[in-house]
Enzyme design. Structure first.
Site, PDB file in Angstrom:
ATOM      1  N   PRO A   1     -35.038   0.928 135.704  1.00 23.28           N
ATOM      2  CA  PRO A   1     -34.191  -0.258 135.759  1.00 23.28           C
ATOM      3  C   PRO A   1     -33.649  -0.581 137.153  1.00 23.28           C
ATOM      4  CG  PRO A   1     -33.079   1.552 134.622  1.00 23.28           C
ATOM      5  CD  PRO A   1     -34.510   1.952 134.794  1.00 23.28           C
ATOM      6  N   ASN A   2     -33.654  -1.860 137.441  1.00 27.13           N
ATOM      7  CA  ASN A   2     -33.107  -2.447 138.677  1.00 27.13           C
ATOM      8  C   ASN A   2     -33.949  -2.184 139.927  1.00 27.13           C
ATOM      9  OD1 ASN A   2     -30.682  -3.484 137.372  1.00 27.13           O
ATOM     10  ND2 ASN A   2     -30.084  -1.339 137.179  1.00 27.13           N
TER      11      ASN A   2
ATOM     12  N   ARG B   1     -30.747  -5.598 146.326  1.00 28.00           N
ATOM     13  CA  ARG B   1     -29.626  -4.815 145.777  1.00 28.00           C
ATOM     14  C   ARG B   1     -29.192  -3.724 146.755  1.00 28.00           C
ATOM     15  NH1 ARG B   1     -31.677   0.194 141.997  1.00 28.00           N
ATOM     16  NH2 ARG B   1     -29.507   0.548 141.499  1.00 28.00           N
TER      17      ARG B   1
ATOM     18  N   TYR C   1     -30.369   1.381 149.538  1.00 33.35           N
ATOM     19  CA  TYR C   1     -31.790   1.419 149.149  1.00 33.35           C
ATOM     20  C   TYR C   1     -32.735   0.779 150.167  1.00 33.35           C
ATOM     21  CZ  TYR C   1     -29.703   2.750 144.714  1.00 33.35           C
ATOM     22  OH  TYR C   1     -28.977   3.401 143.747  1.00 33.35           O
TER      23      TYR C   1
ATOM     24  N   ASN D   1     -39.726   6.952 139.363  1.00 34.24           N
ATOM     25  CA  ASN D   1     -38.311   6.764 139.706  1.00 34.24           C
ATOM     26  C   ASN D   1     -37.618   6.192 138.467  1.00 34.24           C
ATOM     27  OD1 ASN D   1     -35.787   6.160 140.598  1.00 34.24           O
ATOM     28  ND2 ASN D   1     -36.443   5.109 142.460  1.00 34.24           N
TER      29      ASN D   1
ATOM     30  N   ALA E   1     -31.343   4.703 136.965  1.00 37.91           N
ATOM     31  CA  ALA E   1     -30.114   5.163 136.286  1.00 37.91           C
ATOM     32  C   ALA E   1     -30.402   5.988 135.032  1.00 37.91           C
ATOM     33  CB  ALA E   1     -29.243   3.966 135.949  1.00 37.91           C
TER      34      ALA E   1
ATOM     35  N   HIS F   1     -29.963   9.903 134.779  1.00 41.22           N
ATOM     36  CA  HIS F   1     -28.693  10.594 134.544  1.00 41.22           C
ATOM     37  C   HIS F   1     -28.239  10.533 133.091  1.00 41.22           C
ATOM     38  CE1 HIS F   1     -28.978  10.144 138.832  1.00 41.22           C
ATOM     39  NE2 HIS F   1     -28.833   8.840 138.751  1.00 41.22           N
TER      40      HIS F   1
ATOM     41  N   ASP G   1     -37.419  13.870 126.609  1.00 46.31           N
ATOM     42  CA  ASP G   1     -38.287  14.320 125.519  1.00 46.31           C
ATOM     43  C   ASP G   1     -39.702  13.758 125.690  1.00 46.31           C
ATOM     44  OD1 ASP G   1     -36.176  15.712 124.459  1.00 46.31           O
ATOM     45  OD2 ASP G   1     -35.788  14.325 122.807  1.00 46.31           O
TER      46      ASP G   1
ATOM     47  N   GLU H   1     -40.442  13.413 139.760  1.00 43.57           N
ATOM     48  CA  GLU H   1     -39.266  12.527 139.764  1.00 43.57           C
ATOM     49  C   GLU H   1     -38.922  12.168 141.205  1.00 43.57           C
ATOM     50  OE1 GLU H   1     -35.777  14.116 137.660  1.00 43.57           O
ATOM     51  OE2 GLU H   1     -34.515  13.016 139.076  1.00 43.57           O
TER      52      GLU H   1
ATOM     53  N   HIS I   1     -36.493   9.735 143.939  1.00 41.60           N
ATOM     54  CA  HIS I   1     -35.361   8.843 144.201  1.00 41.60           C
ATOM     55  C   HIS I   1     -35.378   8.407 145.657  1.00 41.60           C
ATOM     56  CE1 HIS I   1     -33.726   9.509 140.280  1.00 41.60           C
ATOM     57  NE2 HIS I   1     -33.978  10.801 140.440  1.00 41.60           N
ATOM     58  N   ILE I   2     -35.070   7.157 145.866  1.00 36.50           N
ATOM     59  CA  ILE I   2     -35.026   6.597 147.214  1.00 36.50           C
ATOM     60  C   ILE I   2     -33.846   7.201 147.978  1.00 36.50           C
ATOM     61  CG2 ILE I   2     -34.646   4.443 148.501  1.00 36.50           C
ATOM     62  CD1 ILE I   2     -35.903   3.048 145.909  1.00 36.50           C
ATOM     63  N   SER I   3     -32.684   7.213 147.327  1.00 32.39           N
ATOM     64  CA  SER I   3     -31.469   7.751 147.952  1.00 32.39           C
ATOM     65  C   SER I   3     -31.348   9.242 147.646  1.00 32.39           C
ATOM     66  CB  SER I   3     -30.242   7.014 147.411  1.00 32.39           C
ATOM     67  OG  SER I   3     -30.087   7.270 146.014  1.00 32.39           O
TER      68      SER I   3
ATOM     69  N   ARG J   1     -24.299  11.682 146.475  1.00 30.75           N
ATOM     70  CA  ARG J   1     -23.630  10.471 145.989  1.00 30.75           C
ATOM     71  C   ARG J   1     -22.618  10.835 144.887  1.00 30.75           C
ATOM     72  NH1 ARG J   1     -27.848   5.898 144.848  1.00 30.75           N
ATOM     73  NH2 ARG J   1     -25.894   4.717 144.736  1.00 30.75           N
TER      74      ARG J   1
ATOM     75  N   ARG K   1     -24.421  11.027 139.525  1.00 31.10           N
ATOM     76  CA  ARG K   1     -25.811  10.903 139.986  1.00 31.10           C
ATOM     77  C   ARG K   1     -26.414  12.261 140.360  1.00 31.10           C
ATOM     78  NH1 ARG K   1     -26.581   5.328 140.643  1.00 31.10           N
ATOM     79  NH2 ARG K   1     -24.631   4.354 141.248  1.00 31.10           N
TER      80      ARG K   1
HETATM   81  C1  DQA Z   1     -32.124   5.786 142.312  1.00 27.00           C
HETATM   82  C2  DQA Z   1     -30.815   6.575 142.182  1.00 27.00           C
HETATM   83  C3  DQA Z   1     -30.146   6.284 140.854  1.00 27.00           C
HETATM   84  O1  DQA Z   1     -28.924   7.005 140.741  1.00 27.00           O
HETATM   85  C4  DQA Z   1     -29.837   4.800 140.717  1.00 27.00           C
HETATM   86  O2  DQA Z   1     -29.307   4.516 139.445  1.00 27.00           O
HETATM   87  C5  DQA Z   1     -31.000   3.931 141.026  1.00 27.00           C
HETATM   88  C6  DQA Z   1     -31.898   4.297 142.118  1.00 27.00           C
HETATM   89  C7  DQA Z   1     -32.778   5.993 143.697  1.00 27.00           C
HETATM   90  O3  DQA Z   1     -33.963   5.721 143.789  1.00 27.00           O
HETATM   91  O4  DQA Z   1     -32.121   6.395 144.649  1.00 27.00           O
HETATM   92  O5  DQA Z   1     -31.159   2.862 140.453  1.00 27.00           O
HETATM   93  O6  DQA Z   1     -33.031   6.254 141.332  1.00 27.00           O
END
Ligand code: DQA
Length: 144
Positions: free
Chosen positions: A6-7, A14, A19, A71, A74, A77, A84, A95, A97-99, A104, A108
């Site tokens: 998501p997002n 954003r 990011y 990725n 959210a 978490h 599952d 897995e 993550h960009i950040s 953080r 997270r």
């Molecule tokens: C994220 C980190 C997550 O906590 C956050 O909800 C995101 C982006 C990252 O790529 O850093 O949407 O997955």
């Protein structure tokens, strides 16, 4: 397969200070080139819906993909259902993550998914995705 949660479709607009300026399209294009350079093929998908992400994982399993770079955003978490689904499939998932989620907010710093993933790469911006692709190559998982 490259999966984003998501997002991530809003990258470039954003929270750019966290990011960066790059878009999802740029990530998908660069990742496709990288994988093709190494003789592979990449399918990309993104969804803002938990159930749809679960369906993508099931479909990837049926199609016997070599690996999944994911990725989960959210849902990382919160989602027992995604955990599952990853545990249920035979395909290794990295897995991403960009950040650097570990420096953080406290919420997270916990991943529901990491324990059922092959590995986790965080904090390298767009390069987190590239490093995940290289991890598949270096580990030999992409040999078959
Ligand atoms: C994220 C980190 C997550 O906590 C956050 O909800 C995101 C982006 C990252 O790529 O850093 O949407 O997955």
């Amino acid at each position: 397969m490259l999966m984003n949660g998501p997002n991530i479709n809003l990258l470039g607009k954003r929270e750019k200070e966290i990011y960066g300026e790059f878009t999802l399209q740029t990530i998908e294009e660069r990742m496709t080139k990288l994988v093709e350079k190494h003789g592979g093929e990449l399918d990309c998908c993104q969804s803002n819906h938990e159930g749809e992400l679960i369906d993508y994982l099931h479909q990837a399993n049926e199609k016997s993909y070599t690996g999944i770079i994911f990725n989960p955003a959210a849902y990382t978490h919160t989602s027992v259902a995604l955990r599952d689904a990853i545990a249920a499939i035979d395909i290794p998932v990295i897995e991403v993550h960009i950040s650097n989620v570990h420096k953080r907010e406290t919420f997270r710093q916990q991943s529901m998914l990491a324990a059922v993933c092959y590995g986790q790469i965080v904090g390298f911006g767009m390069d987190s995705y590239r490093l995940a692709a290289l991890a598949f190559l270096v580990s030999g998982l992409a040999d078959s």
